[in-house]
Design an enzyme around this catalytic site. Structure first.
Site, short mmCIF file in Angstrom:
data_model
loop_
_atom_site.label_atom_id
_atom_site.label_comp_id
_atom_site.label_asym_id
_atom_site.label_seq_id
_atom_site.Cartn_x
_atom_site.Cartn_y
_atom_site.Cartn_z
N ASP A 65 0.60 -1.16 -0.03
CA ASP A 65 -0.05 -0.15 0.03
C ASP A 65 1.00 1.22 -0.04
OD1 ASP A 65 -1.65 2.01 0.27
OD2 ASP A 65 -2.87 1.20 2.13
N ASN A 88 3.59 5.33 -11.05
CA ASN A 88 2.36 5.07 -11.83
C ASN A 88 1.09 5.11 -10.95
OD1 ASN A 88 0.89 4.62 -14.48
ND2 ASN A 88 0.60 2.53 -13.04
N TYR A 150 -12.27 17.93 -12.10
CA TYR A 150 -11.19 17.33 -11.66
C TYR A 150 -10.25 18.17 -10.99
CZ TYR A 150 -8.01 13.19 -12.01
OH TYR A 150 -7.02 12.16 -11.62
N THR A 188 -8.09 2.89 -20.06
CA THR A 188 -8.14 2.17 -18.95
C THR A 188 -9.44 1.94 -18.04
OG1 THR A 188 -7.47 4.02 -17.51
CG2 THR A 188 -5.76 2.78 -18.62
#
Length: 256
Positions: A65, A88, A150, A188
């Site tokens: 994590d 990433n 966003y 994705t």
């Protein structure tokens, strides 16, 4: 083109799917030993097994994590001789200022913003001792094309762009290159979910999703492999004079 990456060691975070999995595959295809980090151990194990069989390279799984400092320290200790780090992992929530509360904002930044910074700090120190290395931050177009809907992601990405340029502007003095990549929309699971939510919020109609993607260059989002190929090139010595910059790969959207 042979990128001369055979025998290099690379760590990819957020490697269980999407751009991370595609990047791990490209690097394995080029002959890198790959270390795969994410929370989902089963998906990592499946990918590592396939990369070993298909490309005959070492592929190692690190279920961590990346929001937890102890996990970051353990990960860095487990990969002491890295040549390449690809930051990433990320899941900053979409939404406007009134829709993203402080807890959700911090939770998203703990993984993508502070996760990138803290892991880079640990890996950079080891690369500096060895006198070489490449760190690539997969960031996102929203950092340069700010998005009201966003706002947490745009702000976080802008911070990581500044981080990349600030560190990469001097890092070659330590033998290390630090480079960023700003993908636009990529096909994705995460981006498809964000697009679907955006479509519903704008019109409430399923057809709005198709309308959004139709407006993209070539009428589609980028494929993960298209971003991964750029990352692999940047990681190679073919790009040895590149540091402190951020490459945008969005079909020209941010320039329009």
């Amino acid at each position: 083109m042979d990128l001369n990456l055979r025998g290099k060691s690379a760590l990819v975070t957020g490697a269980s799917k999407g751009i991370g999995a595609a990047t791990a595959e490209v690097l394995a295809e080029e002959g890198c030993e790959v270390h795969l980090a994410a929370r989902g151990a089963p998906a990592l194990e499946d990918l590592a097994r396939r990369l070993r069989v298909t490309y005959g390279v070492g592929a190692h799984v690190h279920p961590v994590d990346l929001r937890r400092s102890e996990d970051l320290a353990r990960l860095a200790a487990d990969v002491p001789d890295l040549d390449i780090l690809v930051n990433n992992a990320g899941d900053i929530p979409g939404g406007s200022l009134d829709a993203v509360d402080g807890r959700a904002w911090r939770h998203g930044w703990d993984l993508k913003v502070f996760g990138y910074v803290d892991l880079t700090r640990l890996i950079y120190a080891r690369m500096k001792t060895r006198g070489h290395g490449v760190i690539i931050n997969n960031i996102g177009m929203a950092g340069e094309r700010a998005d009201f809907d966003y706002i947490a992601g745009s702000s976080g990405n802008a911070a990581l762009m500044a981080f990349t340029r600030a560190l990469g502007g001097r890092s070659l003095g330590d033998g290390i290159r630090v480079v960023g990549v700003n993908p636009g929309p990529v096909a994705t699971e995460r981006i498809l979910t964000l697009l679907d939510a955006s479509a519903r919020s704008r019109s409430g109609a399923e057809s709005a999703y198709t309308e959004l993607t139709a407006a993209f260059p070539r009428g589609r989002a980028a494929a993960p492999r298209e971003v991964a190929d750029l990352i692999a090139f940047i990681a190679s010595d073919r790009s040895a004079y590149t540091s402190g910059v951020v490459f945008t790969i969005d079909g020209g959207m941010s320039a329009a």
